[in-house]
Design a protein around this motif. Structure first.
Motif, PDB file in Angstrom:
ATOM      1  N   GLY A  61       0.802  -1.218   0.000  1.00  0.00           N
ATOM      2  CA  GLY A  61       0.000   0.000   0.000  1.00  0.00           C
ATOM      3  C   GLY A  61       0.836   1.269   0.000  1.00  0.00           C
ATOM      4  O   GLY A  61       2.058   1.234  -0.157  1.00  0.00           O
ATOM      5  N   TYR A  62       0.141   2.389   0.205  1.00  0.00           N
ATOM      6  CA  TYR A  62       0.844   3.684   0.210  1.00  0.00           C
ATOM      7  C   TYR A  62       0.130   4.683   1.104  1.00  0.00           C
ATOM      8  O   TYR A  62      -1.046   4.495   1.469  1.00  0.00           O
ATOM      9  N   ILE A  63       0.865   5.728   1.440  1.00  0.00           N
ATOM     10  CA  ILE A  63       0.293   6.875   2.168  1.00  0.00           C
ATOM     11  C   ILE A  63       0.481   8.106   1.297  1.00  0.00           C
ATOM     12  O   ILE A  63       1.573   8.349   0.766  1.00  0.00           O
ATOM     13  N   LEU A  64      -0.586   8.887   1.145  1.00  0.00           N
ATOM     14  CA  LEU A  64      -0.547  10.121   0.345  1.00  0.00           C
ATOM     15  C   LEU A  64      -0.259  11.302   1.272  1.00  0.00           C
ATOM     16  O   LEU A  64      -0.906  11.463   2.310  1.00  0.00           O
ATOM     17  N   ILE A  65       0.724  12.108   0.885  1.00  0.00           N
ATOM     18  CA  ILE A  65       1.164  13.249   1.700  1.00  0.00           C
ATOM     19  C   ILE A  65       0.972  14.539   0.912  1.00  0.00           C
ATOM     20  O   ILE A  65       1.206  14.569  -0.300  1.00  0.00           O
ATOM     21  N   ALA A  66       0.575  15.606   1.587  1.00  0.00           N
ATOM     22  CA  ALA A  66       0.398  16.900   0.896  1.00  0.00           C
ATOM     23  C   ALA A  66       1.214  17.986   1.591  1.00  0.00           C
ATOM     24  O   ALA A  66       1.371  17.995   2.806  1.00  0.00           O
ATOM     25  N   ASP A  67       1.734  18.897   0.775  1.00  0.00           N
ATOM     26  CA  ASP A  67       2.461  20.073   1.261  1.00  0.00           C
ATOM     27  C   ASP A  67       1.794  21.300   0.640  1.00  0.00           C
ATOM     28  O   ASP A  67       1.162  21.205  -0.412  1.00  0.00           O
ATOM     29  N   GLU A  68       1.913  22.452   1.284  1.00  0.00           N
ATOM     30  CA  GLU A  68       1.280  23.670   0.772  1.00  0.00           C
ATOM     31  C   GLU A  68       2.325  24.677   0.310  1.00  0.00           C
ATOM     32  O   GLU A  68       3.385  24.811   0.920  1.00  0.00           O
ATOM     33  N   ILE A  69       1.991  25.405  -0.773  1.00  0.00           N
ATOM     34  CA  ILE A  69       2.866  26.475  -1.259  1.00  0.00           C
ATOM     35  C   ILE A  69       2.785  27.649  -0.293  1.00  0.00           C
ATOM     36  O   ILE A  69       1.707  28.001   0.190  1.00  0.00           O
ATOM     37  N   ALA A 120       5.032  32.968  -1.979  1.00  0.00           N
ATOM     38  CA  ALA A 120       5.951  32.374  -2.955  1.00  0.00           C
ATOM     39  C   ALA A 120       5.758  32.950  -4.362  1.00  0.00           C
ATOM     40  O   ALA A 120       6.730  33.293  -5.042  1.00  0.00           O
ATOM     41  N   ALA A 121       4.495  33.061  -4.806  1.00  0.00           N
ATOM     42  CA  ALA A 121       4.237  33.578  -6.162  1.00  0.00           C
ATOM     43  C   ALA A 121       4.701  35.033  -6.268  1.00  0.00           C
ATOM     44  O   ALA A 121       5.320  35.430  -7.272  1.00  0.00           O
ATOM     45  N   ASP A 122       4.413  35.821  -5.236  1.00  0.00           N
ATOM     46  CA  ASP A 122       4.836  37.223  -5.235  1.00  0.00           C
ATOM     47  C   ASP A 122       6.363  37.326  -5.205  1.00  0.00           C
ATOM     48  O   ASP A 122       6.942  38.227  -5.819  1.00  0.00           O
ATOM     49  N   ALA A 123       7.002  36.380  -4.514  1.00  0.00           N
ATOM     50  CA  ALA A 123       8.471  36.372  -4.440  1.00  0.00           C
ATOM     51  C   ALA A 123       9.085  36.219  -5.826  1.00  0.00           C
ATOM     52  O   ALA A 123      10.060  36.900  -6.164  1.00  0.00           O
ATOM     53  N   ILE A 124       8.518  35.339  -6.645  1.00  0.00           N
ATOM     54  CA  ILE A 124       9.041  35.123  -8.002  1.00  0.00           C
ATOM     55  C   ILE A 124       8.871  36.391  -8.839  1.00  0.00           C
ATOM     56  O   ILE A 124       9.787  36.815  -9.554  1.00  0.00           O
ATOM     57  N   LYS A 125       7.712  37.037  -8.727  1.00  0.00           N
ATOM     58  CA  LYS A 125       7.464  38.290  -9.466  1.00  0.00           C
ATOM     59  C   LYS A 125       8.473  39.364  -9.053  1.00  0.00           C
ATOM     60  O   LYS A 125       9.010  40.093  -9.894  1.00  0.00           O
ATOM     61  N   GLN A 126       8.712  39.470  -7.747  1.00  0.00           N
ATOM     62  CA  GLN A 126       9.644  40.487  -7.244  1.00  0.00           C
ATOM     63  C   GLN A 126      11.078  40.232  -7.714  1.00  0.00           C
ATOM     64  O   GLN A 126      11.828  41.172  -7.977  1.00  0.00           O
ATOM     65  N   LEU A 127      11.445  38.957  -7.820  1.00  0.00           N
ATOM     66  CA  LEU A 127      12.793  38.631  -8.299  1.00  0.00           C
ATOM     67  C   LEU A 127      12.990  39.144  -9.722  1.00  0.00           C
ATOM     68  O   LEU A 127      14.004  39.774 -10.034  1.00  0.00           O
ATOM     69  N   TYR A 128      12.015  38.874 -10.583  1.00  0.00           N
ATOM     70  CA  TYR A 128      12.098  39.357 -11.961  1.00  0.00           C
ATOM     71  C   TYR A 128      12.116  40.889 -12.002  1.00  0.00           C
ATOM     72  O   TYR A 128      12.842  41.498 -12.789  1.00  0.00           O
ATOM     73  N   ALA A 129      11.317  41.509 -11.115  1.00  0.00           N
ATOM     74  CA  ALA A 129      11.240  42.974 -11.091  1.00  0.00           C
ATOM     75  C   ALA A 129      12.538  43.611 -10.600  1.00  0.00           C
ATOM     76  O   ALA A 129      12.806  44.780 -10.884  1.00  0.00           O
ATOM     77  N   LYS A 163       3.848  21.098 -11.543  1.00  0.00           N
ATOM     78  CA  LYS A 163       2.604  21.700 -11.038  1.00  0.00           C
ATOM     79  C   LYS A 163       2.899  22.943 -10.192  1.00  0.00           C
ATOM     80  O   LYS A 163       2.283  23.996 -10.368  1.00  0.00           O
ATOM     81  N   VAL A 164       3.866  22.826  -9.274  1.00  0.00           N
ATOM     82  CA  VAL A 164       4.237  23.959  -8.413  1.00  0.00           C
ATOM     83  C   VAL A 164       4.827  25.100  -9.249  1.00  0.00           C
ATOM     84  O   VAL A 164       4.500  26.273  -9.048  1.00  0.00           O
ATOM     85  N   ALA A 165       5.675  24.734 -10.216  1.00  0.00           N
ATOM     86  CA  ALA A 165       6.291  25.745 -11.089  1.00  0.00           C
ATOM     87  C   ALA A 165       5.234  26.515 -11.863  1.00  0.00           C
ATOM     88  O   ALA A 165       5.337  27.735 -12.037  1.00  0.00           O
ATOM     89  N   GLY A 166       4.204  25.812 -12.334  1.00  0.00           N
ATOM     90  CA  GLY A 166       3.120  26.464 -13.077  1.00  0.00           C
ATOM     91  C   GLY A 166       2.367  27.461 -12.222  1.00  0.00           C
ATOM     92  O   GLY A 166       2.042  28.571 -12.671  1.00  0.00           O
ATOM     93  N   VAL A 167       2.101  27.084 -10.965  1.00  0.00           N
ATOM     94  CA  VAL A 167       1.377  27.977 -10.046  1.00  0.00           C
ATOM     95  C   VAL A 167       2.200  29.230  -9.741  1.00  0.00           C
ATOM     96  O   VAL A 167       1.665  30.336  -9.659  1.00  0.00           O
ATOM     97  N   LEU A 168       3.523  29.059  -9.612  1.00  0.00           N
ATOM     98  CA  LEU A 168       4.397  30.169  -9.199  1.00  0.00           C
ATOM     99  C   LEU A 168       4.936  30.998 -10.359  1.00  0.00           C
ATOM    100  O   LEU A 168       5.505  32.061 -10.147  1.00  0.00           O
ATOM    101  N   GLY A 169       4.786  30.504 -11.578  1.00  0.00           N
ATOM    102  CA  GLY A 169       5.299  31.252 -12.730  1.00  0.00           C
ATOM    103  C   GLY A 169       6.784  31.038 -12.953  1.00  0.00           C
ATOM    104  O   GLY A 169       7.479  31.940 -13.439  1.00  0.00           O
TER     105      GLY A 169
END
Length: 657
Positions: free
Chosen positions: A472-480, A484-493, A512-518
């Motif tokens: 069997g398996y156990i499913l684990i979740a982590d949150e962004i 984080a998304a604003d951090a990526i925008k600020q880096l480019y700026a 998936k995470v990369a898509g959410v954060l840009g």
């Protein structure tokens, strides 16, 4: 544990990779002016006050009242006025001469003022030394203010810890508390030591550590750090680190050591001053002697000596030698107040050139706090979890902790022969049964058959095999993280051209995470050595100045080989924090952009000071050589410019970022 995610493992900080872009350290025996003295003490200012009083009285007798009798004692009066401020500088000259350092601002000022006395310009001789001393006092006050600002932000260590011993609480020095002991903190008290929360929950003011004014709620089992202020109720904490190893003590040590690493500009100015000072000394000497050859009988010694003395006063490099290190010190202080620790002014400089940022995922862009979302097994679920927990309890990995927490934190079965398989997971013997727990690559390695649908699951999972069979398996979740998304925008700026995410997690999750954060560039399924290889590949482009941001032990090699290593400090491993060049105490990725802004603001102030000092000095030097500038203009060109440069440097700490 190694699952399929990214946490497999002034004239005014120790690292494991001292060779890295080590711009250089000043030799400890290099002579620097000690600004000594307590800026809050009246005695510090007394010599300047005495000299100023005697000087004003002397000028009044000379020019206003024109007292004839004063002429008899005039020379002696001004000598007495000169001594309180002149003797300390002459002592400095003697010390530098003994060290075979003949051309310093002290020798320039001494020659200029003694020369002024030699040609009968007594008030001007006293005035130059007085204003030089006042300038030094301003510098001392500015340096001490910068140090106090940092100390006020960080030195919030509690003096007493209330420790549970023999059934009752006793107050002792925090340095005498041992790991594992229980301490009690009342509402309104500071946390004296790092520890684990035993009480259900409480709110804490973390501003001293992170610069964040928003209270933080911490629950049972979570970490609390020395320096936090308990806001709610009486709480109990189990100590996890001795006093010297606490987060706060580590921060204070980092800031204290930060000034030992000099920026290129600081090092250049120091070297420049060593060359510049003797050059202007000999130019001043030429200004006295060369006109004899040109003017002949029309040559007037006193006139040209006066001009050369003015030239010497103007040439003093104080504004540069003091204000530039102070500017960098101000930048380090401003960063500290924003929860960012620079381990040296060289990194303040380097971060302004940053054009590529490589980020770890878990704990950097995501919370790194995992929760069990789903349990699937083809055996008894209670037995399944118990067998899994027995293995995972031996790991410090966030996913392992989440599984142990889900099971209530208790081990039902004893485990032995636990072995970590890098990038895959764990294996061991539990209650006489062989248990494998990790990602699908672990099962593939041991040629264990499993449902193909499991491999297609995008979320983080821990698959389990017992006695060679998939169960069997156990499913684990982590949150962004919310910023984080604003951090990526600020880096480019802020001038960053490329942002890359590296992770040990599955490529599907990373995508998936990369898509959410840009984030356009990302790589998953990386073992620790894979991250190193990717960064080295990126480094092949010599135009790139690269920062790596991470928080785990397995991020240490990548932090070490990057141009700038940035560690998430609140939750990061000690190894990562020790290796990094910059530590973000808030664990907020948006602080990376703040660090860049502070670096740029510091650089701007330093450049402004250099331009101001050179422009004014060059102008007055020309005027002085031509006889159009007096000692008064010379004093402004030296002390006045130094004062303006100091005010400009201190301004960094007042800026909002």
């Amino acid at each position: 544990m190694s699952h399929s995610h990214d946490k497999q493992d002034s004239c005014c900080g120790n690292k494991t990779h001292e060779h890295k872009h080590e711009i250089g350290r000043e030799d400890s025996d290099e002579h620097e002016h000690d600004h000594g003295g307590d800026p809050s003490s009246f005695k510090t200012y007394l010599p300047a006050i005495v000299t100023l009083s005697l000087l004003l009285i002397g000028i009044a007798f000379d020019t206003i009242f024109k007292v004839e009798a004063f002429k008899v004692v005039r020379l002696y009066w001004y000598i007495v006025a000169y001594l309180p401020v002149g003797v300390p500088v002459l002592q400095e000259v003697w010390e530098t001469f003994k060290a075979k350092d003949f051309f310093t601002e002290f020798s320039l000022m001494s020659v200029a003022t003694i020369g002024a006395f030699a040609i009968g310009e007594y008030p001007e001789g006293v005035t130059v030394m007085l204003f030089y001393t006042i300038g030094e006092l301003f510098q001392m006050a500015a340096v001490n203010q910068a140090k106090r600002n940092i100390s006020a932000l960080l030195d919030v260590r509690a003096d007493v810890a209330s420790v549970l011993r023999k059934g009752q609480y006793e107050s002792i020095n925090p340095s005498k508390v041992e790991i594992g002991e229980t301490i009690q903190i009342k509402a309104g008290e500071k946390i004296p030591l790092d520890g684990e929360m035993l009480s259900e929950k409480s709110s804490f003011n973390t501003a001293a550590l992170t610069g964040e004014s928003k209270p933080k709620t911490i629950g049972k089992g979570e970490n609390v750090l020395a320096g936090m202020l308990n806001l709610d109720k009486v709480i109990e904490i189990k100590v996890t680190k001795v006093f010297a190893d606490s987060a706060l003590s580590r921060i204070l040590e980092m800031v204290q050591n930060a000034t030992t690493r000099k920026a290129k500009t600081e090092l250049f100015i120091r070297k420049f001053a060593k060359i510049y000072t003797p050059i202007v000394f000999f130019l001043a000497l030429a200004l006295v002697t060369v006109p004899i050859l040109i003017l002949g009988n029309e040559y007037h010694f006193q006139t040209w000596l006066y001009r050369s003395l003015v030239f010497l006063v103007i040439s003093c490099p104080c504004a540069l030698v003091i204000s530039i290190p102070l500017g960098y010190f101000g930048g380090i202080g401003a960063a500290s107040s924003n929860g960012i620790l620079f381990k040296g002014s060289n990194f303040l400089d380097l971060i302004t050139k940053l054009n590529t940022v490589v980020l770890d995922k878990t704990g950097t862009l995501t919370q790194g706090v995992f929760k069990v979302q789903k349990v699937e097994s083809n055996i008894d679920q209670i037995d399944f979890v118990a067998l899994l927990v027995a293995v995972e309890a031996k790991s410090t990995h966030p996913i392992a902790k989440a599984i142990v927490e889900y099971a209530g934190g208790s081990e039902v079965y004893p485990a032995e022969n636990i072995e970590e398989i890098a990038g895959m997971g764990l294996k061991g013997m539990v209650n006489g049964r062989a248990v494998l727990a990790g990602n699908v690559k672990l099962l593939e390695k041991f040629k264990i058959e499993f449902d193909s649908k499991v491999a297609a699951i995008e979320e983080s999972i821990v698959v389990v095999a017992i006695d060679g069979k998939y169960v069997g398996y156990i499913l684990i979740a982590d949150e962004i993280k919310e910023d984080a998304a604003d951090a990526i925008k600020q880096l480019y700026a802020n001038g960053v051209k490329q942002v890359v995410m590296l992770s040990g997690d599955k490529t599907s999750i990373v995508k998936k995470v990369a898509g959410v954060l840009g984030i356009d560039s990302y790589f998953g399924d990386l073992l620790p050595e894979g991250k190193v290889a990717k960064l080295e590949e990126i480094k092949k482009d010599k135009t790139k100045v690269i920062a790596f941001v991470g928080d785990g032990i397995n991020d240490t090699p990548v932090l070490a080989i990057s141009d700038i290593g940035i560690a998430m400090g609140a939750m990061g491993s000690d190894a990562a924090i020790e290796t990094a060049d910059v530590v973000i105490q808030t664990d907020q990725p948006s602080k990376i952009a703040t660090a860049i802004k502070i670096g740029k603001a510091t650089k701007n102030v330093v450049i402004q000071n250099i331009v101001l000092a050179f422009a004014v000095k060059a102008l007055v030097l020309v005027l002085g050589a031509g006889g159009l500038a007096t000692m008064w203009e010379a004093v402004f060109a030296d002390v006045g410019v130094a004062f303006l440069a100091i005010l400009n440097a201190v301004r960094i700490q007042k800026m909002k970022f």
